[in-house]
Write an enzyme that holds these catalytic residues in place. Structure first.
Site, short mmCIF file in Angstrom:
data_model
loop_
_atom_site.label_atom_id
_atom_site.label_comp_id
_atom_site.label_asym_id
_atom_site.label_seq_id
_atom_site.Cartn_x
_atom_site.Cartn_y
_atom_site.Cartn_z
N HIS A 68 1.32 -1.45 -0.28
CA HIS A 68 0.22 -0.11 0.56
C HIS A 68 1.11 1.05 0.08
O HIS A 68 0.59 2.53 -0.39
CB HIS A 68 -0.74 0.26 1.84
CG HIS A 68 -2.30 1.13 1.61
ND1 HIS A 68 -1.31 2.43 2.31
CD2 HIS A 68 -2.19 1.92 0.70
CE1 HIS A 68 -1.82 3.09 1.97
NE2 HIS A 68 -3.15 3.43 1.52
N GLU A 71 1.83 2.16 -3.24
CA GLU A 71 1.66 2.34 -4.29
C GLU A 71 0.82 3.76 -4.38
O GLU A 71 0.84 4.49 -5.44
CB GLU A 71 -0.42 1.67 -3.51
CG GLU A 71 -1.37 2.32 -4.38
CD GLU A 71 -2.35 1.97 -3.90
OE1 GLU A 71 -3.26 3.41 -3.39
OE2 GLU A 71 -3.31 1.30 -3.21
N HIS A 72 1.58 4.73 -2.99
CA HIS A 72 0.90 6.21 -2.43
C HIS A 72 2.86 6.60 -3.59
O HIS A 72 2.45 7.62 -4.33
CB HIS A 72 1.09 5.95 -1.23
CG HIS A 72 0.13 6.02 -0.36
ND1 HIS A 72 -0.48 7.49 0.34
CD2 HIS A 72 -0.54 5.35 -0.05
CE1 HIS A 72 -1.49 6.78 0.54
NE2 HIS A 72 -2.24 6.20 0.74
N GLU A 148 -3.09 7.79 7.26
CA GLU A 148 -4.51 7.08 6.49
C GLU A 148 -4.98 6.53 8.24
O GLU A 148 -5.78 6.26 7.85
CB GLU A 148 -4.52 6.94 5.51
CG GLU A 148 -5.21 6.19 4.73
CD GLU A 148 -5.47 5.21 3.10
OE1 GLU A 148 -5.60 4.76 3.20
OE2 GLU A 148 -4.15 6.32 2.71
#
Length: 450
Positions: A68, A71-72, A148
């Site tokens: 993840h 992905e950022h 997040e």
């Protein structure tokens, strides 16, 4: 009478549109990149999706959240696209883009006018191998993913409860680790971690390109060969092997109390088989089982037994199952009791309903209704080219094939009530389950513990 006359017409129109949106062509580049083209010429729009066969469940021990995190970081620029400019360029073309990470895959997409596809492909191919990361970029974005987690998980008792249940469900499989990662491991992720993961797994021989919309397959292939074709594959790409679950010998139970809980509920999940290539029958039967037991808030077995009448025990009931998973998945139930009904009573009532169903079997009228609804759902789903692209991407990165995706509607229609009951007796075994209570803090003298 009017409704009965109109229904076949509506389905005929939808089916015509679906046929237009279900022209699928495949090819593979010399560097291993698989490609799927889904033609739909009704509007001059195209979606490009690049799916990597790598997800959170493929991470190295101690590096949870790296899939993840990357992905950022993929939006932080290359030699030709400045940090943060990728989405701005897409937006300037009148399009939109995003990305997503799950346990089994990571995906990126852009939806633009058809004549902008070449630019999208050029930019996506550029960042497949050309990502530039500095320590400052990594540090800043690490703070973003930690925030997040704080907002979406740590501040949400339901999300925290879900993490705890997954960890209890999967003792050995990495599905027990959250996609976003454990906070203490996320905080330690480094530039080196990100680049090692990127250089290994972001490669044409570990990716699937899906282009859907107003474009011809030959044109897609020419563009793919131009932009993706020159990219070197990863040599000795690691084989996708994960730890699997040992046999579960006893039910696992947990209870979590949090003052922020607005509505207590009981949830139970059972380990269940996923859809497997060439063998989707059991997953299809479980799809019907979920619909029969809890797919409707008014007509399902749980809803009719628990949500209506003067002695209603629940304000909400549901059953759920999703077979698209690389490894073993789950089948589950949720019951939210009405005020004044304890979780213990709600669970006991749920168990009575399930036990009665296992004895009584499938109601044929309900089964026939669900079969028609699944057929209609498939027709309408195939009228959405973006949804089709997602279906193919999720399926192919989870071990299925194009042929499996195309066969799935027929597999569903071939399910029988006997197959549903066989699947029910195999899966609904309390020794293979995790039962959880999420509630508000209570006096232990007045509320039983699970």
């Amino acid at each position: 009478m009017l409704r009965m006359l109109l229904l076949p017409v509506v389905l005929t129109i939808a089916a015509t549109g679906a046929a237009c949106a279900d022209k699928v062509t495949t090819f593979t580049l010399n560097n291993g990149l698989e490609a799927i083209v889904i033609e739909d010429h009704r509007a001059p729009v195209v979606t490009q999706m690049l799916w990597y066969k790598i997800g959170a469940a493929d991470e190295a021990p101690g590096k949870s959240g790296i899939a993840h995190f990357l992905e950022h970081l993929m939006f932080k620029g290359t030699a030709t696209v400045a940090p943060g400019d990728f989405s701005k360029i897409v937006e300037a073309q009148g399009g939109n883009d995003n990305a997503f990470t799950t346990q089994d895959y990571t995906g990126y997409f852009q939806r633009v006018a058809a004549d902008r596809l070449e630019l999208m492909m050029q930019m996506e191919a550029d960042r497949m191998r050309g990502l530039i990361l500095t320590d400052d970029i990594v540090k800043t974005e690490r703070s973003v993913i930690l925030e997040e987690r704080a907002q979406r998980t740590d501040s949400d008792p339901g999300a925290l409860f879900s993490e705890q249940r997954d960890a209890a469900q999967y003792m050995n499989s990495p599905y027990g680790i959250p996609v976003i990662g454990w906070r203490h491991e996320m905080a330690a992720l480094s530039r080196e971690d990100a680049l090692n993961f990127y250089h290994t797994y972001y490669a044409p021989n570990n990716a699937i390109l899906i282009v859907a919309g107003d474009i011809a397959p030959d044109a897609v292939k020419a563009l793919a060969e131009k932009y993706y074709g020159p990219i070197a594959p990863t040599a000795n790409l690691p084989i996708r092997m994960r730890p699997t679950e040992p046999p579960q010998l006893a039910e696992r139970r947990l209870s979590m109390a949090d003052a922020r809980v607005a509505q207590p509920y009981v949830i139970r999940t059972y380990l269940a088989p996923e859809r497997n290539s060439g063998a989707q029958d059991k997953a299809a039967a479980l799809t019907y089982l979920a619909e029969l037991l809890g797919g409707s808030s008014t007509t399902s077995v749980l809803a009719r037994a628990m949500q209506f009448g003067a002695d209603a025990k629940a304000i909400y009931t549901s059953a759920f199952y999703d077979g698209i998973s690389l490894d073993e998945t789950t089948f589950g139930f949720v019951v939210m009791p009405v005020p004044g009904v304890s979780l213990a009573d709600a669970e006991a009532d749920m168990d009575k309903v399930i036990a009665k169903f296992l004895v009584d079997g499938v109601d044929q009228a309900a089964f026939d209704r669900i079969k028609r609804q699944l057929r209609a759902d498939d027709i309408y789903a195939r009228d959405n080219v973006g949804g089709l692209a997602r279906e193919y991407g999720a399926s192919l990165t989870s071990g299925l094939t194009v042929a499996d995706v195309q066969a799935w509607p027929q597999v569903l229609q071939a399910v029988t009530p006997d197959a549903v009951m066989q699947a029910a007796h195999e899966v609904l075994n309390r020794k293979n389950a995790v039962t959880g209570w999420l509630t508000q803090p209570v006096d232990p003298k007045t509320e039983a513990k699970p």
